[in-house]
Design a protein around this motif. Structure first.
Motif, PDB file in Angstrom:
ATOM      1  N   UNK A 283      10.888  14.749   2.105  1.00 50.09           N
ATOM      2  CA  UNK A 283      10.044  14.688   0.911  1.00 50.09           C
ATOM      3  C   UNK A 283       8.660  14.138   1.232  1.00 50.09           C
ATOM      4  N   UNK A 284       7.648  14.674   0.520  1.00 50.64           N
ATOM      5  CA  UNK A 284       6.263  14.258   0.735  1.00 50.64           C
ATOM      6  C   UNK A 284       5.875  13.196  -0.289  1.00 50.64           C
ATOM      7  N   UNK A 285       6.781  12.250  -0.521  1.00 49.24           N
ATOM      8  CA  UNK A 285       6.517  11.155  -1.456  1.00 49.24           C
ATOM      9  C   UNK A 285       7.438  10.006  -1.090  1.00 49.24           C
ATOM     10  N   UNK A 286       7.147   8.852  -1.612  1.00 48.90           N
ATOM     11  CA  UNK A 286       7.945   7.678  -1.311  1.00 48.90           C
ATOM     12  C   UNK A 286       9.230   7.686  -2.128  1.00 48.90           C
ATOM     13  N   UNK A 287      10.365   7.535  -1.456  1.00 53.98           N
ATOM     14  CA  UNK A 287      11.649   7.531  -2.152  1.00 53.98           C
ATOM     15  C   UNK A 287      11.760   6.316  -3.067  1.00 53.98           C
ATOM     16  N   UNK A 288      12.561   6.452  -4.114  1.00 54.68           N
ATOM     17  CA  UNK A 288      12.740   5.392  -5.099  1.00 54.68           C
ATOM     18  C   UNK A 288      14.037   4.647  -4.824  1.00 54.68           C
ATOM     19  N   UNK A 330      11.765   9.562 -10.540  1.00 51.61           N
ATOM     20  CA  UNK A 330      10.811  10.585 -10.119  1.00 51.61           C
ATOM     21  C   UNK A 330      11.230  11.268  -8.827  1.00 51.61           C
ATOM     22  N   UNK A 331      12.214  10.702  -8.114  1.00 50.89           N
ATOM     23  CA  UNK A 331      12.693  11.381  -6.916  1.00 50.89           C
ATOM     24  C   UNK A 331      13.909  12.259  -7.190  1.00 50.89           C
ATOM     25  N   UNK A 332      14.272  12.433  -8.471  1.00 49.52           N
ATOM     26  CA  UNK A 332      15.383  13.323  -8.823  1.00 49.52           C
ATOM     27  C   UNK A 332      15.016  14.752  -8.435  1.00 49.52           C
ATOM     28  N   UNK A 333      15.943  15.448  -7.813  1.00 50.45           N
ATOM     29  CA  UNK A 333      15.682  16.816  -7.369  1.00 50.45           C
ATOM     30  C   UNK A 333      16.096  17.822  -8.436  1.00 50.45           C
ATOM     31  N   UNK A 334      15.593  19.045  -8.287  1.00 52.81           N
ATOM     32  CA  UNK A 334      15.983  20.106  -9.229  1.00 52.81           C
ATOM     33  C   UNK A 334      17.477  20.390  -9.131  1.00 52.81           C
ATOM     34  N   UNK A 335      18.054  20.154  -7.956  1.00 48.96           N
ATOM     35  CA  UNK A 335      19.503  20.331  -7.817  1.00 48.96           C
ATOM     36  C   UNK A 335      20.254  19.313  -8.683  1.00 48.96           C
ATOM     37  N   UNK A 336      19.813  18.059  -8.656  1.00 56.82           N
ATOM     38  CA  UNK A 336      20.432  17.034  -9.502  1.00 56.82           C
ATOM     39  C   UNK A 336      20.259  17.386 -10.984  1.00 56.82           C
ATOM     40  N   UNK A 337      19.063  17.799 -11.358  1.00 60.18           N
ATOM     41  CA  UNK A 337      18.795  18.132 -12.759  1.00 60.18           C
ATOM     42  C   UNK A 337      19.607  19.343 -13.198  1.00 60.18           C
ATOM     43  N   UNK A 338      19.845  20.270 -12.275  1.00 63.78           N
ATOM     44  CA  UNK A 338      20.686  21.429 -12.597  1.00 63.78           C
ATOM     45  C   UNK A 338      22.088  20.979 -13.003  1.00 63.78           C
ATOM     46  N   UNK A 386      14.204  25.823  -3.749  1.00 65.73           N
ATOM     47  CA  UNK A 386      13.697  24.827  -4.701  1.00 65.73           C
ATOM     48  C   UNK A 386      14.670  23.690  -4.989  1.00 65.73           C
ATOM     49  N   UNK A 387      15.907  23.800  -4.486  1.00 68.75           N
ATOM     50  CA  UNK A 387      16.922  22.813  -4.850  1.00 68.75           C
ATOM     51  C   UNK A 387      16.511  21.385  -4.510  1.00 68.75           C
ATOM     52  N   UNK A 388      15.915  21.210  -3.347  1.00 68.91           N
ATOM     53  CA  UNK A 388      15.614  19.865  -2.889  1.00 68.91           C
ATOM     54  C   UNK A 388      14.277  19.326  -3.341  1.00 68.91           C
ATOM     55  N   UNK A 389      13.539  20.090  -4.137  1.00 65.74           N
ATOM     56  CA  UNK A 389      12.242  19.616  -4.604  1.00 65.74           C
ATOM     57  C   UNK A 389      12.434  18.544  -5.682  1.00 65.74           C
ATOM     58  N   UNK A 390      11.692  17.467  -5.557  1.00 66.04           N
ATOM     59  CA  UNK A 390      11.812  16.353  -6.499  1.00 66.04           C
ATOM     60  C   UNK A 390      10.695  16.411  -7.531  1.00 66.04           C
ATOM     61  N   UNK A 391      10.931  15.724  -8.650  1.00 65.08           N
ATOM     62  CA  UNK A 391       9.940  15.713  -9.722  1.00 65.08           C
ATOM     63  C   UNK A 391       8.575  15.244  -9.215  1.00 65.08           C
ATOM     64  N   UNK A 392       8.563  14.140  -8.464  1.00 62.09           N
ATOM     65  CA  UNK A 392       7.292  13.599  -7.979  1.00 62.09           C
ATOM     66  C   UNK A 392       6.599  14.577  -7.050  1.00 62.09           C
ATOM     67  N   UNK A 393       7.371  15.231  -6.211  1.00 65.03           N
ATOM     68  CA  UNK A 393       6.812  16.194  -5.260  1.00 65.03           C
ATOM     69  C   UNK A 393       6.147  17.364  -5.978  1.00 65.03           C
ATOM     70  N   UNK A 394       6.660  17.685  -7.160  1.00 66.78           N
ATOM     71  CA  UNK A 394       6.140  18.815  -7.935  1.00 66.78           C
ATOM     72  C   UNK A 394       4.992  18.424  -8.848  1.00 66.78           C
ATOM     73  N   UNK A 395       4.597  17.152  -8.820  1.00 64.83           N
ATOM     74  CA  UNK A 395       3.466  16.713  -9.621  1.00 64.83           C
ATOM     75  C   UNK A 395       3.832  16.195 -10.998  1.00 64.83           C
TER      76      UNK A 395
END
Length: 407
Positions: A283-288, A330-338, A386-395
């Motif tokens: 991930x291109x952001x700091x993990x929570x 904010x580090x929740x991924x689209x896979x988790x949200x699915x 897209x599964x592993x993309x996180x909310x923060x990573x997507x802006x």
């Protein structure tokens, strides 16, 4: 035998009621467990109004207290009623008003009695449904969930879990909607006290509410007594004229519970196992640190076939009804949200279902934008890009909505 007291002869003329003593010498009386009475404040014990309200009856009454721009009027017989309640019940107070306002009113209304309260709960202890009341479209609709008292999860209440339950607890509130999620017949809803009710005697020595509670105090079971002796306003059920509105609240609350349960299960399972396919990029952001970081509230809107339009969000407070609110990070991924969406939306559980995610937010001109950010599959072999993309990573920004199209 009902109505008779069996006496226990101790040999030294010490006699107490059976069931009200403990073994040993000397015999020490034990007080029977009192029922828990949960009182509302405004509308039951007092009425608070704004000073600038030019009401014709104000010249007939002097307020019992003034704080800020508000006048406080105690209900007639309030002191006698409180004395009665504390003698017959364990008493707590629960208001959906903010803490600083509640504390100010309590000082005028309860005086020294406030130190006898087992607890005082406020708006922050209530459940915000996200709806506004039918009576006032600017007033948030809060619930008083009695299970929070019964379970005493954080141990802040002066009793152990299981000491109080639906069988020995009564909520008294002038707003029936506060009890929407409680078991039936665990609350009564007197008509609200108003300042112009100068000759009100409902909580006086022979008043209807006082007499009702006198009988309830000796009843064996609260729900059985309440069911057999209806009082005040009716509880909100499927026969209520505004059931269409209140049923939406119940539906949303059930969805919240399912999501919370799913999140709890997910946290116990830990991160999902690596699936076949290309590995997830770093991930291109700091993990929570989810153990130490408070989750954010995310409003999620689902729609079958396509996304909601920006016009659907144009009016604040009139967003689409197919909403569920979840707490996440904010580090929740689209896979988790699915997985969370599948918990509350049966259509998302289809084997061939695809979920398109979009952020909804106002642009610099205040007009809402619906921006697609990724797509997942409900089921399937291998991980999708897209599964592993996180909310923060997507802006994602706090305050954004999440719109999910189930395709």
């Amino acid at each position: 035998m009902a109505g008779k007291v069996k006496m226990v002869d101790t040999g030294d003329d010490d006699k107490v009621e059976r069931g009200a003593y403990k073994i040993g010498s000397p015999i020490t009386p034990i007080k029977p467990l009192k029922k828990l009475l949960v009182l509302d404040l405004n509308g039951l014990l007092a009425r608070t109004i704004y000073r600038f309200q030019n009401l014709p009856f104000l010249n007939q009454r002097k307020p019992d207290g003034i704080f800020g721009s508000k006048l406080v009027f105690k209900r007639p017989f309030c002191d006698e009623f409180l004395q009665f309640c504390f003698s017959k019940f364990e008493v707590g107070l629960w208001s959906t008003i903010e803490k600083h306002n509640v504390d100010a009113v309590i000082n005028f209304v309860m005086g020294g009695w406030k130190h006898k309260l087992l607890f005082t709960w406020y708006q922050s202890d209530s459940s915000d449904t996200g709806f506004k009341t039918l009576e006032n479209d600017a007033k948030p609709l809060f619930l008083k969930e009695l299970k929070k008292l019964w379970e005493n999860e954080n141990g802040s209440l002066p009793w152990s879990k299981g000491q109080f339950s639906s069988s020995n607890t009564l909520l008294i509130d002038d707003a029936p909607y506060t009890a929407l999620k409680n078991p039936p017949n665990t609350a009564i809803f007197p008509h609200p006290y108003l300042v112009e009710h100068i000759h009100d005697d409902s909580i006086g020595p022979n008043g209807d509410l006082r007499v009702y509670l006198e009988c309830l105090s000796v009843a064996s079971n609260v729900p059985a007594y309440v069911e057999a002796h209806p009082f005040g306003q009716k509880a909100i059920t499927a026969t209520h004229p505004n059931w269409n509105f209140y049923s939406k609240i119940i539906k949303r609350e059930r969805e919240r519970e399912r999501v919370a349960e799913a999140q709890n299960r997910a946290s116990k399972r830990g991160p999902p196992p690596q699936m076949r396919g290309s590995p997830l990029p770093h991930p291109r952001f700091e993990a929570v640190d989810r153990e130490k970081t408070c989750p954010l509230l995310l409003r999620v809107f689902t729609k079958i076939g396509h996304h909601h339009t920006k016009e659907d969000f144009a009016v604040r407070g009139k967003e689409p009804e197919d909403e569920v609110q979840i707490y996440t990070w904010k580090d929740a991924t689209l896979h988790e949200l699915t997985d969370l969406v599948k918990e509350v939306a049966p259509e998302a559980r289809r084997r061939d279902a695809k979920l398109s995610f979009a952020f909804v937010y106002p642009d610099k001109n205040g007009r809402y934008v619906v921006r697609p950010v990724g797509m997942t599959h409900s089921y399937g072999i291998g991980r999708r890009p897209d599964d592993g993309k996180a909310l923060a990573e997507l802006g994602f920004q706090i305050g954004n909505y999440l719109d999910v199209a189930i395709l």
